[in-house]
Design a protein around this motif. Structure first.
Motif, PDB file in Angstrom:
ATOM      1  N   TYR A 268       8.695  62.921 138.057  1.00  0.00           N
ATOM      2  CA  TYR A 268       7.862  64.175 138.520  1.00  0.00           C
ATOM      3  C   TYR A 268       7.475  64.856 137.267  1.00  0.00           C
ATOM      4  CZ  TYR A 268       5.887  68.227 141.116  1.00  0.00           C
ATOM      5  OH  TYR A 268       5.101  69.162 141.297  1.00  0.00           O
ATOM      6  N   PRO A 269       6.151  65.058 137.526  1.00  0.00           N
ATOM      7  CA  PRO A 269       5.269  64.955 138.265  1.00  0.00           C
ATOM      8  C   PRO A 269       4.175  63.895 138.176  1.00  0.00           C
ATOM      9  CG  PRO A 269       4.151  66.522 136.419  1.00  0.00           C
ATOM     10  CD  PRO A 269       5.708  66.262 136.118  1.00  0.00           C
ATOM     11  N   LEU A 270       3.702  63.170 139.317  1.00  0.00           N
ATOM     12  CA  LEU A 270       2.967  62.183 139.304  1.00  0.00           C
ATOM     13  C   LEU A 270       1.655  62.464 139.432  1.00  0.00           C
ATOM     14  CD1 LEU A 270       5.112  59.989 141.620  1.00  0.00           C
ATOM     15  CD2 LEU A 270       4.945  59.828 139.311  1.00  0.00           C
ATOM     16  N   GLN A 271       0.531  61.535 139.305  1.00  0.00           N
ATOM     17  CA  GLN A 271      -0.721  62.085 139.220  1.00  0.00           C
ATOM     18  C   GLN A 271      -1.182  62.739 140.279  1.00  0.00           C
ATOM     19  OE1 GLN A 271      -3.310  58.671 139.478  1.00  0.00           O
ATOM     20  NE2 GLN A 271      -5.099  59.477 138.142  1.00  0.00           N
ATOM     21  N   ASP A 272      -0.571  62.307 141.525  1.00  0.00           N
ATOM     22  CA  ASP A 272      -1.140  63.116 142.868  1.00  0.00           C
ATOM     23  C   ASP A 272      -0.827  64.698 143.007  1.00  0.00           C
ATOM     24  OD1 ASP A 272      -2.364  60.723 143.755  1.00  0.00           O
ATOM     25  OD2 ASP A 272      -0.778  60.221 145.328  1.00  0.00           O
ATOM     26  N   ASN A 273       0.392  64.862 141.950  1.00  0.00           N
ATOM     27  CA  ASN A 273       0.889  66.357 141.915  1.00  0.00           C
ATOM     28  C   ASN A 273       0.008  67.022 140.864  1.00  0.00           C
ATOM     29  OD1 ASN A 273       3.832  64.339 141.870  1.00  0.00           O
ATOM     30  ND2 ASN A 273       3.525  65.751 143.703  1.00  0.00           N
ATOM     31  N   LEU A 274      -0.827  66.570 139.921  1.00  0.00           N
ATOM     32  CA  LEU A 274      -1.161  67.301 138.951  1.00  0.00           C
ATOM     33  C   LEU A 274      -2.379  67.983 139.491  1.00  0.00           C
ATOM     34  CD1 LEU A 274      -0.905  64.421 136.133  1.00  0.00           C
ATOM     35  CD2 LEU A 274       0.478  66.622 136.520  1.00  0.00           C
ATOM     36  N   PRO A 275      -2.876  69.145 138.765  1.00  0.00           N
ATOM     37  CA  PRO A 275      -4.005  69.778 139.230  1.00  0.00           C
ATOM     38  C   PRO A 275      -5.132  68.949 138.738  1.00  0.00           C
ATOM     39  CG  PRO A 275      -2.891  70.701 137.300  1.00  0.00           C
ATOM     40  CD  PRO A 275      -1.921  69.805 137.877  1.00  0.00           C
ATOM     41  N   SER A 276      -6.483  69.367 139.159  1.00  0.00           N
ATOM     42  CA  SER A 276      -7.575  68.564 138.734  1.00  0.00           C
ATOM     43  C   SER A 276      -7.805  68.395 137.472  1.00  0.00           C
ATOM     44  CB  SER A 276      -8.650  69.245 139.367  1.00  0.00           C
ATOM     45  OG  SER A 276      -9.013  70.882 138.886  1.00  0.00           O
ATOM     46  N   TRP A 277      -7.381  69.395 136.555  1.00  0.00           N
ATOM     47  CA  TRP A 277      -7.808  69.280 135.099  1.00  0.00           C
ATOM     48  C   TRP A 277      -6.879  68.604 134.481  1.00  0.00           C
ATOM     49  CZ3 TRP A 277      -6.248  73.834 137.450  1.00  0.00           C
ATOM     50  CH2 TRP A 277      -4.895  74.444 137.073  1.00  0.00           C
ATOM     51  N   GLN A 278      -5.644  67.901 135.091  1.00  0.00           N
ATOM     52  CA  GLN A 278      -4.816  66.990 134.491  1.00  0.00           C
ATOM     53  C   GLN A 278      -4.941  65.661 135.112  1.00  0.00           C
ATOM     54  OE1 GLN A 278      -1.046  69.404 134.574  1.00  0.00           O
ATOM     55  NE2 GLN A 278      -1.271  69.638 132.631  1.00  0.00           N
ATOM     56  N   ARG A 279      -5.441  65.343 136.103  1.00  0.00           N
ATOM     57  CA  ARG A 279      -5.450  64.203 136.687  1.00  0.00           C
ATOM     58  C   ARG A 279      -5.789  62.750 135.976  1.00  0.00           C
ATOM     59  NH1 ARG A 279      -5.972  64.569 142.536  1.00  0.00           N
ATOM     60  NH2 ARG A 279      -4.504  66.342 143.152  1.00  0.00           N
ATOM     61  N   SER A 280      -6.585  63.189 134.857  1.00  0.00           N
ATOM     62  CA  SER A 280      -6.863  61.966 134.021  1.00  0.00           C
ATOM     63  C   SER A 280      -5.723  61.286 133.189  1.00  0.00           C
ATOM     64  CB  SER A 280      -8.003  62.437 133.029  1.00  0.00           C
ATOM     65  OG  SER A 280      -7.641  63.327 132.273  1.00  0.00           O
ATOM     66  N   LYS A 281      -4.471  62.268 133.192  1.00  0.00           N
ATOM     67  CA  LYS A 281      -3.625  61.641 132.443  1.00  0.00           C
ATOM     68  C   LYS A 281      -2.528  60.686 133.256  1.00  0.00           C
ATOM     69  CE  LYS A 281      -3.253  65.691 129.647  1.00  0.00           C
ATOM     70  NZ  LYS A 281      -2.397  66.763 128.951  1.00  0.00           N
ATOM     71  N   GLY A 282      -2.965  60.505 134.537  1.00  0.00           N
ATOM     72  CA  GLY A 282      -2.238  59.721 135.365  1.00  0.00           C
ATOM     73  C   GLY A 282      -0.778  60.205 135.448  1.00  0.00           C
ATOM     74  N   ASP A 283       0.328  59.115 135.426  1.00  0.00           N
ATOM     75  CA  ASP A 283       1.604  59.385 135.687  1.00  0.00           C
ATOM     76  C   ASP A 283       2.186  59.771 134.114  1.00  0.00           C
ATOM     77  OD1 ASP A 283       1.196  59.223 138.262  1.00  0.00           O
ATOM     78  OD2 ASP A 283       2.238  56.875 138.200  1.00  0.00           O
ATOM     79  N   SER A 284       1.462  60.078 133.260  1.00  0.00           N
ATOM     80  CA  SER A 284       1.997  59.765 132.061  1.00  0.00           C
ATOM     81  C   SER A 284       2.940  61.221 131.762  1.00  0.00           C
ATOM     82  CB  SER A 284       0.886  60.035 130.846  1.00  0.00           C
ATOM     83  OG  SER A 284       0.009  61.042 130.862  1.00  0.00           O
ATOM     84  N   LEU A 285       2.671  62.312 132.427  1.00  0.00           N
ATOM     85  CA  LEU A 285       3.565  63.537 132.330  1.00  0.00           C
ATOM     86  C   LEU A 285       4.646  63.478 133.038  1.00  0.00           C
ATOM     87  CD1 LEU A 285       0.413  65.998 132.733  1.00  0.00           C
ATOM     88  CD2 LEU A 285       1.435  65.309 130.686  1.00  0.00           C
ATOM     89  N   ALA A 286       5.138  62.296 133.815  1.00  0.00           N
ATOM     90  CA  ALA A 286       6.083  62.153 134.790  1.00  0.00           C
ATOM     91  C   ALA A 286       7.543  62.243 133.824  1.00  0.00           C
ATOM     92  CB  ALA A 286       6.209  61.202 135.666  1.00  0.00           C
ATOM     93  N   VAL A 287       8.301  63.153 134.245  1.00  0.00           N
ATOM     94  CA  VAL A 287       9.677  63.016 133.501  1.00  0.00           C
ATOM     95  C   VAL A 287      10.675  62.361 134.403  1.00  0.00           C
ATOM     96  CG1 VAL A 287      11.436  64.678 132.707  1.00  0.00           C
ATOM     97  CG2 VAL A 287       9.248  65.534 132.480  1.00  0.00           C
ATOM     98  N   TYR A 288      11.364  61.519 133.798  1.00  0.00           N
ATOM     99  CA  TYR A 288      12.321  60.483 134.558  1.00  0.00           C
ATOM    100  C   TYR A 288      13.723  61.247 134.477  1.00  0.00           C
ATOM    101  CZ  TYR A 288      15.640  56.932 135.720  1.00  0.00           C
ATOM    102  OH  TYR A 288      16.622  56.045 136.022  1.00  0.00           O
ATOM    103  N   GLN A 289      14.421  61.492 135.570  1.00  0.00           N
ATOM    104  CA  GLN A 289      15.849  62.157 135.605  1.00  0.00           C
ATOM    105  C   GLN A 289      16.672  61.354 136.506  1.00  0.00           C
ATOM    106  OE1 GLN A 289      16.058  66.732 135.265  1.00  0.00           O
ATOM    107  NE2 GLN A 289      13.868  66.413 136.170  1.00  0.00           N
ATOM    108  N   LYS A 290      17.835  61.212 136.053  1.00  0.00           N
ATOM    109  CA  LYS A 290      18.857  60.291 136.971  1.00  0.00           C
ATOM    110  C   LYS A 290      19.634  61.599 137.742  1.00  0.00           C
ATOM    111  CE  LYS A 290      21.536  57.438 135.423  1.00  0.00           C
ATOM    112  NZ  LYS A 290      22.491  56.694 134.492  1.00  0.00           N
TER     113      LYS A 290
END
Length: 476
Positions: A268-290
């Motif tokens: 999280y966050p995946l692309q569908d979670n992002l505000p409109s001004w960040q959607r172009s980044k896709g899933d690159s902002l997602a943080v992986y946590q166990k």
């Protein structure tokens, strides 16, 4: 005139039949009357032998019975933890945590405890109370899993303490209740707790009031919250009350284990979670946590529940595992350790110590899967013919490993000795005791459960009681 007519008829009868014939006819008439009476009695009393004809309870009767039994047997029928119904030698387990409780999740029987009533901050285990309230709201129809939440400003990552656990909520994001629950269960997100608090109650303060209300409603008198994430050392509970709550939580909402607490990771966050001004980044902002639970994937059957740590509480762990239909639940608080690596080491050690001992030492016997749960008895001399005798409570029996090669084998060798009367004469009170079931392993009695009347039958009148006494001749 009437008397003369009768006299004439008698004279005609005497002329037609001899005295001996009259005696025979009189005897036959008496015999016929007796035979008719006996036949009628046999047919009438046979109804007491047809025990399958009992009428089911009305909704009002069922409600009355449950209320009476709940008031009469609060410990056995309630959700509180309790001692085993038979004595055992106290286990000498090498548990490093300062406070601990181990229970049979099916019936709340305590198998082991250590300083269980010491007040300790629950840390992030507090988030289980948030999830409990969310599930209550969903159950009530006021919230849905796919409902979207706009994270409030106080839940944004940039506004959270630097050492807080996070799922990384941010300004303008769109996140569902389902995702927030996963953020709580897997990443232990303080931000997720604040977002859900605002969604449900409008503010953190109002939600904390709700948390304390729910704790009091569950009878948790030593549990108190000042915020919903567990970050504050002023949140307070005990290992015993935490175990009681966790048992209620997983029994009322068992889907929480499969859907959230056993999830191994989150992105999280995946692309569908992002505000409109960040959607172009896709899933690159997602943080992986166990998942923060160190025993997921390591312990057989482990599917929950939640970790917690602040310096004031040490390393806490609410742990549950199920094998062969048997589930145990343990709480450890004030776990030792310098740093998360060492803290998790002791969490794993304590969890394994208690759980492996529990699975090797106990198993569950389910009465409703093995014996009848209702016994019909005749009630002659009452305004009604039958009553059902039912167990005053119907919990699993925790079976100790004392005879067979395994605890499961011992559970399979349980015998249930049912004692009921052949009849109950002259009426019965709802909830009155008229028998018992003893659950035994060999000669050892593990538990005795009273059998109680499921309905009230008033005493019949004098004539009814007389016939009831005669009916006993058929029932003896």
């Amino acid at each position: 005139m009437k008397n003369d007519f009768i006299k004439v008829k008698v004279e005609q009868f005497n002329k037609k039949f001899t005295p001996s014939q009259i005696k025979v006819l009189a005897g036959a008439a008496v015999f016929f009357c007796l035979a008719l009476t006996v036949t009628v009695f046999i047919l009438w009393s046979s109804a007491y032998l047809k025990l399958s004809n009992i009428k089911p309870l009305s909704e009002e009767q069922r409600s009355s019975l449950n209320a009476f039994l709940n008031n009469t047997y609060p410990l056995q029928r309630g959700e509180n933890l309790k001692k085993l119904p038979y004595p055992i030698v106290e286990a000498d387990l090498d548990v490093k945590a300062g406070s601990a409780v181990l229970v049979d999740a099916s019936n709340g029987c305590i198998l082991f405890e250590k300083n269980a009533d010491e007040p300790i901050p629950p840390a992030s285990i507090t988030k289980l109370f948030v999830m409990y309230i969310v599930f209550k709201e969903i159950e009530a129809g006021t919230l849905s899993l796919d409902e979207t939440v706009a994270p409030p400003e106080n839940s944004w990552t940039v506004n959270m303490p630097s050492d807080a656990s996070l799922m990384f909520l941010g300004q303008g994001q769109i996140v569902t209740v389902r995702e927030l629950l996963k953020g709580l269960a897997v990443a232990s997100g303080n931000d997720a707790a604040l977002a859900l608090a605002s969604k449900i109650s409008g503010s953190t303060k109002a939600f904390v009031e709700r948390m304390n209300y729910e704790a009091q409603a569950l009878g948790l008198t030593r549990t108190r919250f000042v915020e919903p994430s567990g970050y504050s050392e002023n949140n307070m509970t005990t290992a015993r009350e935490l175990a009681e709550f966790c048992r209620i939580y997983i029994n009322r909402y068992p889907e929480s284990l499969k859907d959230y607490h056993s999830a191994k990771d989150i992105r999280y966050p995946l692309q569908d979670n992002l505000p409109s001004w960040q959607r172009s980044k896709g899933d690159s902002l997602a943080v992986y946590q166990k998942n923060t639970n160190p025993l997921l994937g390591l312990m057989e059957g482990c599917d929950g529940l939640k970790t917690g740590f602040i310096y004031e509480s040490g390393y806490n762990l609410a742990l549950t595992a199920a094998r062969n239909g048997v589930r145990f639940l343990s709480i450890t608080m004030k776990g030792p350790g310098t740093g998360s690596k060492q803290g998790n080491y002791y969490r794993v050690q304590d969890g394994n110590t208690m759980m492996e001992w529990a699975f090797s030492s106990f198993a569950d016997y389910c009465p409703w899967k093995n014996i009848a749960q209702s016994y019909t008895v005749a009630v002659p001399g009452a305004k009604g013919k039958y009553v059902n005798l039912i167990p005053a409570w119907n919990n699993t029996v925790t079976v100790p490993h004392i005879k067979g090669t395994t605890a499961l084998e011992d559970a399979q060798n349980i015998t249930a000795e049912v004692s009921i009367p052949r009849w109950i004469y002259g009426g019965v009170e709802q909830g009155s005791i008229h028998g018992q079931i003893q659950y035994k392993l060999g000669d050892t009695v593990l538990e005795t459960v009273p059998l109680v009347a499921d309905r009230k039958l008033l005493k019949a009148g004098l004539w009814g009681r007389f016939w009831g006494k005669l009916a006993l001749l058929r029932l003896r």
